[in-house]
Structure formats: C-alpha cells, structure tokens
Design a protein around this motif. Structure first.
Motif, short mmCIF file in Angstrom:
data_model
loop_
_atom_site.label_atom_id
_atom_site.label_comp_id
_atom_site.label_asym_id
_atom_site.label_seq_id
_atom_site.Cartn_x
_atom_site.Cartn_y
_atom_site.Cartn_z
N ILE A 77 3.41 75.68 3.61
CA ILE A 77 2.23 76.55 3.50
C ILE A 77 2.56 77.91 4.13
O ILE A 77 2.25 78.96 3.56
N ILE B 133 5.01 79.76 1.64
CA ILE B 133 4.36 80.22 0.40
C ILE B 133 3.50 81.44 0.71
O ILE B 133 3.55 82.44 0.03
N SER B 134 2.76 81.32 1.80
CA SER B 134 1.83 82.40 2.11
C SER B 134 2.56 83.68 2.47
O SER B 134 2.15 84.76 2.07
N ASP C 233 3.52 85.39 -0.53
CA ASP C 233 2.37 86.00 -1.21
C ASP C 233 1.90 87.27 -0.51
O ASP C 233 1.50 88.22 -1.15
N GLN C 234 1.94 87.23 0.85
CA GLN C 234 1.48 88.40 1.60
C GLN C 234 2.38 89.61 1.32
O GLN C 234 1.93 90.74 1.33
N LEU D 5 -3.63 80.29 2.83
CA LEU D 5 -3.80 79.66 1.52
C LEU D 5 -4.84 80.40 0.68
O LEU D 5 -4.70 80.53 -0.54
N VAL E 101 -5.51 83.61 0.75
CA VAL E 101 -4.88 84.82 0.20
C VAL E 101 -3.95 84.45 -0.95
O VAL E 101 -3.96 85.09 -2.01
N ALA E 102 -3.17 83.39 -0.75
CA ALA E 102 -2.25 82.96 -1.80
C ALA E 102 -3.01 82.62 -3.08
O ALA E 102 -2.58 82.96 -4.19
N ASN F 127 -4.17 85.72 -4.83
CA ASN F 127 -3.06 86.41 -5.49
C ASN F 127 -2.55 85.66 -6.71
O ASN F 127 -1.89 86.24 -7.56
N THR F 128 -2.81 84.38 -6.79
CA THR F 128 -2.23 83.56 -7.86
C THR F 128 -3.17 83.40 -9.06
O THR F 128 -2.74 83.45 -10.21
N LEU G 272 -3.91 75.30 -5.01
CA LEU G 272 -2.89 76.34 -5.23
C LEU G 272 -1.77 75.83 -6.13
O LEU G 272 -1.34 76.53 -7.07
#
Lengths: 80, 368
Positions: free
Chosen positions: A70, A73-74, A77-78, B16, B18-19, B22-23, B230
């Motif tokens: 986690i 992945i984050s 993404d950030q 999570l 934010v992810a 974005n996804t 996600l």
C-alpha cells in the motif's frame, strides 16, 4: 456470520476425548478453541478463529508485505 | 490488537484514497459480497472516501438474511417438540418465519438457546443426555466445516441426541445468478475473504472469465477494502478481468484443505431456496445419507416444504441482490428498525439495512 477474529496461540493440547484444542489470546482475552480443522500450527502463531474453530493461519510475511504494498502503490501515485 | 489495528491506519487510508482518485476514470460498480465487509464500509465511511464515479453495491453475504422462511418454520416446529433444545447463533433467533421468530417460540415455552460455536451445542448434548439437541446450522463455506465437524464429533463421541438442521448455502452459485441478472450492473466483485480462507479461490477463476469481471479476494479491515477496490479499479481501467488476492495474509489459492474435506465428507450439494432470491441451483448443503442419524430433518417429521412463493413485504430481495440500497425502502428507519425489523437484512449484524441504519447519516441518493 463469517466474522473471524485474529489471535495468538498460547498453548496446544488434546482434551480427555482426544479433541485437538488451543488456547488463543485475543488481545488480552483468551478462549479455548478447536484446532481440528488446521495443521502445521504451533504456539506463538497467529491464527484466525471463526465460531470457535481455527480456520486459517495468518502469514506474517504476507501481512507485512500487504502494508508495504500500500505504501509503495501510493508513493507511485503521489508522484504522478 | 495485532493484525487488526495496522489495517485501520488513517495514513494508509489517506494514501489509498488518493490512489483511487488518481486511478478511477470511468464509472464503475463494485460489489462487496460479504455483509461483514458492508459493515466495515458503512462503519468507517468508506463509501464517502471514494470518488463519485465509484459505486459500491452490497451483496447477499448475510446467511441470516438468505435463510429461507421454511427453514425458520422448521426450526420453530422442531423447537416446539417436548424434549428438544434448539441451539443456534444469536441473530437467527430474531428473523421471522411465516408467523413468528424463534425468540417468540422461546417465549411460548420452547427451549431455544444461543450458542457461539457448534461445540457449545455438542456440550449441551453431552450435558443433557435425556434431551434431543438440534443445532440450526446456517452460514456460508466459512461456517460449514465447523458445523460439519460437529457431526463427525457427535459420531466419534457416540452421541445419539445431537442433530443438525442444515440450511447452509454456497457463495459462487449466488454470484453467477447476480452476474446473469442485468439489473445489478456489477463491474467487479470483492470476494469474501473468510469464505475464501476455507475454499480458496480456484472456483472464482472460471466466474471471472465467464462473466468478464475482475474478482478480488478481499479482507475486512478498512485498508483491505480500499486496496481491494483499488485492485479492481486498476483492472477495470486496463480492461483486465482476473482473480487477484488482496487478503494474502489469510487466504491461499487452495484454501483450507482439512475444512474442504469435512464439507465433502458430511454434505451433499443440492438446490436451495434463498430468501428474497428464489431457488439457486446447486447452492445448498444437505447432510449426506451416511450421516442421516444426525439429520434433524430425518429425526423430526415436519410439515414444512420449500417454496419460493413467500411474498416479501419490503425490498429485502432487491437489497440482497445489490439492485437497491436500504434507504430506498419505504419502511427504512420508519416502521423498520433493528428493534422492530420487517426484513431479515435489518435483523442481522451483517445485513445491509442494519449497517445503513447504524452508520448512514445521509438519506439522499449520492449516485445515479
């Protein structure tokens, strides 16, 4: 119904009828549960208990990796 | 508590979220199968953390909710016999049959007891040798091995006064029914992690392929559910439809071999009526002929028949199939509450209606 609670095995033993049992600590509260449905467990292992039965052993390595995944992945993404 | 708190970490939840933002580009409907997951979602406000184009559908994973009325009637009829102690899990006692519930039967003199485990029912059989102990066995694949093991234990202990009333149901046949129903519009499924801890997830591979839906084996804590969503959304956005395992700390592909062995040893797979959903082929477990001495339906001659013509007063059937949300029901928070439930999903601690009743503040529709 499928509620299951993680706990740590304090001891493993058989009762006078030969049933495999375990004493499991659930964050301070301990309870006797049935260990007939699982193999390859030992004292100190974390297990998942459902309706008084151990149904699964918790895999420590995977548990830590899930958290790390986690975080990874984050971070990706950030950055995007 | 170890293996609980880490998965409720607000910082991970934020990441999570934010992810997910974005996804998720397109609009997707993701169904969580298990009522336990529905409760986590409502309790922690997970649906409020999702971008507006993601909609969660709540599945039928509440055994108390789907146990057919006929089985409740049968349990009541058995409980009213002299010399019977009827034992079951707590929630089951408050679901109405055709006329009343098991708690009312208790009020009318029946010996009805709440147990935490089938082992407690075995202990009752050992303690009260002169009584017949009937265990009302409900639940999905998670619970079936424990209840099946109680039958094996009764045989091993040579108990002649222990009987099982098996109303067990299986998840994959119900998922197939929901995926064929074009009213549900399911794009992806979060499979119930604890069912998979017993069964593994091999049987979901065919379903993902046949219906073109991602299926994510998912746990029950807030970060589990968000990560499951996600993983599903990532697949959907890329056009992939396969089975993935988010709940790796508990679930392995082949499941619990001993547990599956007990199910196969004690039960046959049969067609079964689900409350609010009708008969689903090959979706129930009944006790095998070999163990008929422990089958309550053999021991007690009953007048009950399975039938699917019971009219439901409320929209429980549509709620269980993810077609409607609890607040779309006319009775929700009015005539129907956990204290005075009209439909089974308001009774159970896993029912979607009870989850919305306890945790959902906003009564307006937030999705189309």
């Amino acid at each position: 119904m499928c509620l299951s609670v993680p706990g740590k095995i304090i001891s493993l033993y058989k009762n006078e009828e030969g049933i495999s049992l375990a004493k499991v600590d659930f964050g301070g509260v301990s309870r006797e549960v049935c260990a007939e449905m699982i193999s390859g467990i030992k004292e100190g292992d974390y297990v998942l208990v459902h309706v008084g039965y151990i149904i699964s052993k918790i895999d420590e390595k995977e548990a830590i990796e899930t958290i790390r995944d986690i975080e990874k992945i984050s971070e990706m993404d950030q950055e995007v | 508590m170890k293996y609980v708190e880490e998965y409720r970490d607000p910082e991970l939840v934020r990441k999570l979220r934010v992810a997910l933002q974005n996804t998720a580009e397109k609009k997707w409907n993701v169904m969580e199968v298990c009522g336990g997951q529905t409760h986590t979602i409502m309790k922690y406000g997970i649906n409020d953390l999702l971008p507006p184009n993601l909609n969660l559908l709540h599945g039928p994973g509440c055994p108390v909710c789907v146990t057919p009325i006929e089985y409740i009637d049968a349990a009541i009829e058995i409980a009213m016999n002299e010399n019977v102690i009827l034992a079951s899990y707590g929630d089951m006692l408050r679901v109405r049959g055709s006329n009343f519930d098991l708690l009312s039967a208790k009020g009318n003199g029946a010996d009805v007891r709440i147990v935490y485990s089938p082992l407690d029912a075995i202990k009752l059989a050992q303690k009260y040798k002169e009584k017949n102990i009937v265990f009302f066995a409900i639940g999905f694949e998670t619970t079936a091995p424990a209840n099946g093991q109680a039958v094996l234990l009764a045989k091993r202990l040579e108990l002649k006064n222990f009987f099982l009333l098996s109303a067990h149901v299986l998840v994959p046949p119900a998922l197939r029914l929901l995926l064929r129903d074009n009213r549900t519009k399911i794009n992806a499924i979060l499979a119930a992690g604890h069912v998979c801890s017993v069964m593994g997830y091999e049987e979901y591979i065919d379903i993902a392929e046949e219906f073109g839906v991602p299926i994510i084996v998912t746990g029950f804590e807030p970060t589990d559910i968000l990560e499951g969503i996600l993983m599903a959304v990532k697949q959907l956005e890329k056009g992939i439809t396969r089975v993935e395992n988010q709940y790796r700390r508990v679930v392995v592909k082949e499941g619990n071999i001993e547990g599956k062995k007990i199910i196969n040893q004690v039960f046959n797979v049969v067609d079964r009526a689900w409350r609010g959903m009708g008969i689903i082929p090959q979706s129930g477990l009944e006790i095998k002929e070999e163990y008929s001495d422990y089958n309550a339906l053999e021991k007690f001659p009953l007048t009950f028949k399975e039938n699917i013509n019971n009219k439901l007063v409320c929209i429980a059937g549509e709620v269980l199939r993810g077609i409607k949300k609890p607040f779309e029901c006319l009775y929700f928070r009015k005539e129907c509450s956990p204290e005075h439930p009209i439909g089974a999903p308001m009774v159970s601690s896993e029912g979607a209606c009870a989850a919305y009743y306890h945790y959902y503040k906003n009564k307006t529709l937030t999705y189309e």
